[in-house]
Design an enzyme around this catalytic site. Structure first.
Site, short mmCIF file in Angstrom:
data_model
loop_
_atom_site.label_atom_id
_atom_site.label_comp_id
_atom_site.label_asym_id
_atom_site.label_seq_id
_atom_site.Cartn_x
_atom_site.Cartn_y
_atom_site.Cartn_z
CG ASP A 135 10.03 -1.21 4.24
OD1 ASP A 135 8.88 -1.17 3.77
OD2 ASP A 135 10.45 -2.18 4.92
CE1 TYR B 104 -2.60 -5.52 11.29
CE2 TYR B 104 -4.94 -5.93 10.97
CZ TYR B 104 -3.75 -5.40 10.52
OH TYR B 104 -3.69 -4.74 9.30
CB SER C 266 -6.65 -2.37 9.64
OG SER C 266 -7.31 -3.56 9.29
CB ILE D 225 -0.95 -0.03 1.23
CG1 ILE D 225 -1.96 -1.18 1.06
CG2 ILE D 225 -1.65 1.29 1.41
CD1 ILE D 225 -2.79 -1.50 2.32
N1 LIG Z 1 -2.94 -5.95 3.22
C1 LIG Z 1 -4.07 -5.82 3.88
O1 LIG Z 1 -5.01 -6.62 3.73
C2 LIG Z 1 -4.26 -4.69 4.85
C3 LIG Z 1 -5.56 -4.41 5.29
C4 LIG Z 1 -5.74 -3.36 6.18
C5 LIG Z 1 -4.67 -2.61 6.60
N2 LIG Z 1 -3.42 -2.91 6.17
C6 LIG Z 1 -2.31 -2.09 6.67
O2 LIG Z 1 -1.65 -1.49 5.57
C7 LIG Z 1 -0.32 -1.14 5.96
C8 LIG Z 1 0.64 -1.55 4.86
O3 LIG Z 1 0.67 -2.97 4.77
P1 LIG Z 1 0.67 -3.75 3.38
O4 LIG Z 1 -0.60 -4.47 3.28
O5 LIG Z 1 1.10 -2.85 2.28
O6 LIG Z 1 1.75 -4.88 3.68
P2 LIG Z 1 3.29 -5.00 3.27
O7 LIG Z 1 3.80 -6.11 4.11
O8 LIG Z 1 3.44 -5.04 1.81
O9 LIG Z 1 3.92 -3.61 3.75
C9 LIG Z 1 4.30 -3.34 5.06
C10 LIG Z 1 5.71 -2.79 5.03
O10 LIG Z 1 6.04 -2.38 6.35
C11 LIG Z 1 7.41 -2.70 6.55
N3 LIG Z 1 7.70 -2.79 7.97
C12 LIG Z 1 7.45 -3.79 8.84
N4 LIG Z 1 7.92 -3.49 10.06
C13 LIG Z 1 8.46 -2.25 9.96
C14 LIG Z 1 9.11 -1.40 10.87
N5 LIG Z 1 9.32 -1.75 12.14
N6 LIG Z 1 9.55 -0.19 10.43
C15 LIG Z 1 9.38 0.16 9.14
N7 LIG Z 1 8.78 -0.61 8.22
C16 LIG Z 1 8.32 -1.80 8.63
C17 LIG Z 1 7.62 -4.02 5.82
O11 LIG Z 1 8.99 -4.24 5.52
C18 LIG Z 1 6.74 -3.81 4.58
O12 LIG Z 1 7.49 -3.33 3.47
C19 LIG Z 1 -0.09 -1.83 7.31
O13 LIG Z 1 -0.22 -0.86 8.34
C20 LIG Z 1 -1.22 -2.84 7.38
O14 LIG Z 1 -1.57 -3.16 8.71
C21 LIG Z 1 -3.20 -3.93 5.29
#
Ligand SMILES: NC(=O)c1ccc[n+]([C@@H]2O[C@H](COP(=O)([O-])OP(=O)(O)OC[C@H]3O[C@@H](n4cnc5c(N)ncnc54)[C@H](O)[C@@H]3O)[C@@H](O)[C@H]2O)c1
Length: 267
Positions: free
Chosen positions: A35, A156, A143, A16
């Site tokens: 990241d 979560y 989320s 995202i």
């Molecule tokens: N994918 C879904 O279904 C979904 C749904 C609702 C909310 N979200 C939220 O969206 C956001 C982005 O997640 P995504 O779905 O793109 O997943 P993703 O795993 O592709 O991206 C998350 C990124 O955060 C990085 N990360 C993890 N720990 C970290 C830290 N301590 N410091 C810095 N970076 C860190 C990871 O390396 C990764 O690149 C998150 O907050 C997630 O909770 C995702």
């Protein structure tokens, strides 16, 4: 609207955060992405034309350094997106508090405190800005699990509710300062986080692309809306929960009992 603006996004090595970075860049903004995964963020930045930083958002020092680096590269931050997030499942066959203290603590730091740290670094400067209109924009990617429960992940569910709470609080306390806050609450999105999960291909709760979430954010900014719901049906569920909390808990308990465990997305 974003041409020449300075944007900073955490956790944007992929998913995202990357999709949002690409959309801001397409509108002429200057974008700093960070990241915890240095190799990934550097590769992504080179591919999309952003500036890369390594930043573990669990550390206040690292967040402050990221913001300083983004400002040195692109000028004072206009839009900050607190996107990095993690999720841990409950222990299999365990109970609501069964996850390890380490997983709860990491979730708290990454899903909640990171936004506290970033806002602490940004809000005083934004309040002093002399420009007309919006002084700064803070986006928290929470989320749907921040409004409703994510069954089988107590950490979560709890920390994403806290993320929504902090977003609301910031929006309330800084509305008069010209600071805009947006809270993004998607259901399932096709990213690394949901890898291995059975994809929901149809219906109002179907998996979205990361770019759909970015589109929803931009639409909400245009309409000046706080709550960003890429799956609009979440608003119906949230209203139903408020109208009848016992019915909501009954329905979610049934879901927890009957859910196909392949639909539990967290790693
Ligand atoms: N994918 C879904 O279904 C979904 C749904 C609702 C909310 N979200 C939220 O969206 C956001 C982005 O997640 P995504 O779905 O793109 O997943 P993703 O795993 O592709 O991206 C998350 C990124 O955060 C990085 N990360 C993890 N720990 C970290 C830290 N301590 N410091 C810095 N970076 C860190 C990871 O390396 C990764 O690149 C998150 O907050 C997630 O909770 C995702």
């Amino acid at each position: 609207m974003y041409s020449g603006q300075s944007i900073a996004i955490t956790g944007a090595g992929g998913g995202i955060g990357r999709a949002m970075a690409e959309k801001f860049l397409a509108q002429g903004a200057k974008v700093a992405i960070s990241d915890i995964n240095t190799e990934l963020v550097e590769k992504t930045a080179a591919e999309i034309g952003a500036t890369a930083f390594t930043c573990d958002v669990a550390s206040e020092e690292a967040i402050t350094a990221f913001i300083q680096g983004a400002e040195a590269a692109n000028g004072p931050v206009d839009v900050f997106v607190s996107n990095a997030g993690v999720g841990f499942p409950d222990e299999p066959g365990g109970h609501a508090a069964g996850g390890s203290n380490e997983s709860w603590e990491l979730s708290w730091q990454i899903n909640v405190m990171s936004s506290v740290y970033a806002s602490r670094a940004l809000i005083p400067g934004w309040k002093k800005r002399g420009q007309e209109g919006v002084k700064g924009r803070f986006v928290i990617v929470a989320s749907a699990a921040g409004l409703l429960a994510q069954v089988y992940s107590g950490s979560y569910t709890t920390t994403k509710h806290a993320a929504v709470g902090f977003a609301e609080y910031m929006a309330i306390m800084h509305k008069a300062d010209g600071i805009k806050v947006h809270c993004v609450c998607p259901q399932y999105v096709k990213t690394n986080m949901t890898k291995g999960m059975t994809e929901i291909k149809e219906g109002p709760g179907k998996h979205l692309e990361a770019s759909d979430v970015a589109d929803s954010l931009f639409a909400a900014i245009e309409k000046d809306e706080f709550l960003v719901l890429p799956h609009p049906v979440i608003k119906d569920y949230f209203q139903a929960k408020a109208a009848d909390p016992d019915n909501y808990i009954g329905g979610m308990a049934y879901r927890a009992k009957t859910i196909d465990k392949g639909h539990i997305p967290l790693q």
